[in-house]
Enzyme design. Structure first.
Site, PDB file in Angstrom:
ATOM      1  N   GLY A  12       0.844   1.604  -6.793  1.00 56.77           N
ATOM      2  CA  GLY A  12       0.976   0.594  -5.745  1.00 56.77           C
ATOM      3  C   GLY A  12       0.200   1.282  -4.417  1.00 56.77           C
ATOM      4  O   GLY A  12       0.562   0.965  -3.236  1.00 56.77           O
ATOM      5  N   THR A  13      -0.846   2.136  -4.691  1.00 57.68           N
ATOM      6  CA  THR A  13      -1.512   2.687  -3.400  1.00 57.68           C
ATOM      7  C   THR A  13      -2.406   1.578  -2.547  1.00 57.68           C
ATOM      8  O   THR A  13      -2.121   1.400  -1.547  1.00 57.68           O
ATOM      9  CB  THR A  13      -2.445   3.666  -3.981  1.00 57.68           C
ATOM     10  OG1 THR A  13      -3.442   3.075  -4.537  1.00 57.68           O
ATOM     11  CG2 THR A  13      -1.607   4.887  -4.367  1.00 57.68           C
ATOM     12  N   ARG A  66       5.118 -15.857 -24.705  1.00 54.85           N
ATOM     13  CA  ARG A  66       4.046 -15.909 -23.556  1.00 54.85           C
ATOM     14  C   ARG A  66       4.341 -16.979 -22.588  1.00 54.85           C
ATOM     15  O   ARG A  66       4.248 -16.996 -21.340  1.00 54.85           O
ATOM     16  CB  ARG A  66       2.659 -15.643 -23.880  1.00 54.85           C
ATOM     17  CG  ARG A  66       1.603 -15.695 -22.764  1.00 54.85           C
ATOM     18  CD  ARG A  66       1.668 -14.773 -21.555  1.00 54.85           C
ATOM     19  NE  ARG A  66       1.626 -13.265 -22.369  1.00 54.85           N
ATOM     20  CZ  ARG A  66       1.296 -12.416 -21.653  1.00 54.85           C
ATOM     21  NH1 ARG A  66       0.994 -12.382 -20.228  1.00 54.85           N
ATOM     22  NH2 ARG A  66       0.848 -11.219 -21.988  1.00 54.85           N
ATOM     23  N   HIS A 110     -10.970  -4.944  -7.461  1.00 53.30           N
ATOM     24  CA  HIS A 110     -11.437  -4.425  -8.421  1.00 53.30           C
ATOM     25  C   HIS A 110     -12.487  -3.112  -8.118  1.00 53.30           C
ATOM     26  O   HIS A 110     -13.159  -2.948  -7.366  1.00 53.30           O
ATOM     27  CB  HIS A 110     -12.576  -5.344  -9.308  1.00 53.30           C
ATOM     28  CG  HIS A 110     -13.115  -4.802 -10.613  1.00 53.30           C
ATOM     29  ND1 HIS A 110     -12.581  -4.764 -11.766  1.00 53.30           N
ATOM     30  CD2 HIS A 110     -14.377  -4.199 -10.827  1.00 53.30           C
ATOM     31  CE1 HIS A 110     -12.995  -4.262 -12.635  1.00 53.30           C
ATOM     32  NE2 HIS A 110     -14.182  -3.694 -12.048  1.00 53.30           N
ATOM     33  N   ALA A 180     -13.000   2.923  -0.174  1.00 53.54           N
ATOM     34  CA  ALA A 180     -13.107   1.628  -0.526  1.00 53.54           C
ATOM     35  C   ALA A 180     -11.946   0.495  -0.440  1.00 53.54           C
ATOM     36  O   ALA A 180     -11.754  -0.351   0.386  1.00 53.54           O
ATOM     37  CB  ALA A 180     -14.103   1.469  -1.652  1.00 53.54           C
TER      38      ALA A 180
HETATM   39  C1  GRF Z   1      -6.774   0.403  -8.621  1.00 57.53           C
HETATM   40  O1  GRF Z   1      -7.886   1.177  -8.751  1.00 57.53           O
HETATM   41  C2  GRF Z   1      -7.592  -1.137  -8.339  1.00 57.53           C
HETATM   42  O2  GRF Z   1      -8.688  -0.826  -8.037  1.00 57.53           O
HETATM   43  C3  GRF Z   1      -7.466  -1.349 -10.074  1.00 57.53           C
HETATM   44  O3  GRF Z   1      -5.806  -0.894 -10.169  1.00 57.53           O
HETATM   45  C4  GRF Z   1      -5.709   0.343  -9.534  1.00 57.53           C
HETATM   46  C5  GRF Z   1      -4.350  -0.058  -9.002  1.00 57.53           C
HETATM   47  O4  GRF Z   1      -3.930   1.118  -8.248  1.00 57.53           O
HETATM   48  N1  GRF Z   1      -7.286  -2.780  -9.888  1.00 57.53           N
HETATM   49  P1  GRF Z   1      -2.529   1.072  -7.293  1.00 57.53           P
HETATM   50  O5  GRF Z   1      -1.498   0.592  -8.224  1.00 57.53           O
HETATM   51  O6  GRF Z   1      -3.038   0.042  -6.012  1.00 57.53           O
HETATM   52  O7  GRF Z   1      -2.360   2.349  -6.752  1.00 57.53           O
END
Ligand code: GRF
Length: 201
Positions: A12-13, A66, A110, A180
């Protein structure tokens, strides 16, 4: 006010970057109506709770099929009635109905410069492992709209990040997040929120 729902699966960062951005004014005219995870153990859910944002866990494992998961997931989204859905590390195949209902209103972050290192099988550390094994000198992150494909929707923002001597996948992942992801995802949400506030979407 742009109402968003953030879908998460992990730490969740990126969710935290959104919450912080709303708190410090980097993201304006936006509220988080809810956070949904497929993973009960996702630390992202704790981040939501700490921010007093409604948090829900809807896991495919909890359903017989599903189709039943898809129905429950779409029902939850409908109940939260988002203007925008943000996929922030959400590792679940989206219900087709969800893409139909919120077409043009789902975005994803992404961790590469699409079209490099994206598509089926490219997620999390695998993206950075591929970038390092190819030997690219620059990588980065991309925010894009979500369509039926995998990482194929219209690109909104990208930000480049240098690959440095001695980088491991973990070191590179962290730099891409810090330099980024946590910049362009809030910026993309803010741009959409301002366009909505001006009636341009
Ligand atoms: C991030 O690296 C994002 O680019 C990818 O999954 C990861 C999620 O990280 N889609 P977080 O859960 O937001 O820390």
């Amino acid at each position: 006010m742009l109402s968003i729902v953030v879908c998460v699966s992990g730490g969740g960062t990126n969710l935290q970057a959104i919450l912080d951005g709303i708190g410090n004014g980097t993201i304006q005219n936006t509220r988080v109506a809810g956070v949904i995870s497929n993973n009960a153990g996702a630390y992202a859910l704790k981040r939501a709770e700490a921010a007093q944002v409604p948090a829900f866990c809807i896991s495919p494992r909890s359903f017989e099929s599903r189709q039943e998961f898809n129905r429950a997931f779409v029902e939850k989204l409908k109940s939260l009635d988002p203007d925008l859905i943000v996929l922030a590390g959400f590792l679940v195949i989206l219900p087709p109905e969800m893409i139909e209902i919120w077409r043009g209103r789902i975005i994803n972050i992404h961790p590469s410069l699409i079209p490099s290192f994206c598509g089926t099988g490219y997620y999390g550390l695998k993206v950075h492992e591929a970038a390092l094994s190819r030997g690219v000198k620059v990588t980065g992150a991309t925010v894009h709209y979500v369509d039926e494909g995998t990482d194929t929707g219209e690109i909104i923002f990208q930000k480049a990040v240098a690959v440095l001597e001695g980088d491991t996948p973990e070191i590179l992942q962290r730099r891409v997040m810090e330099e980024a992801e946590w910049v362009i995802l809030p910026a993309a949400i803010n741009r959409i929120a301002q366009a909505a506030a001006q009636g341009r979407i």
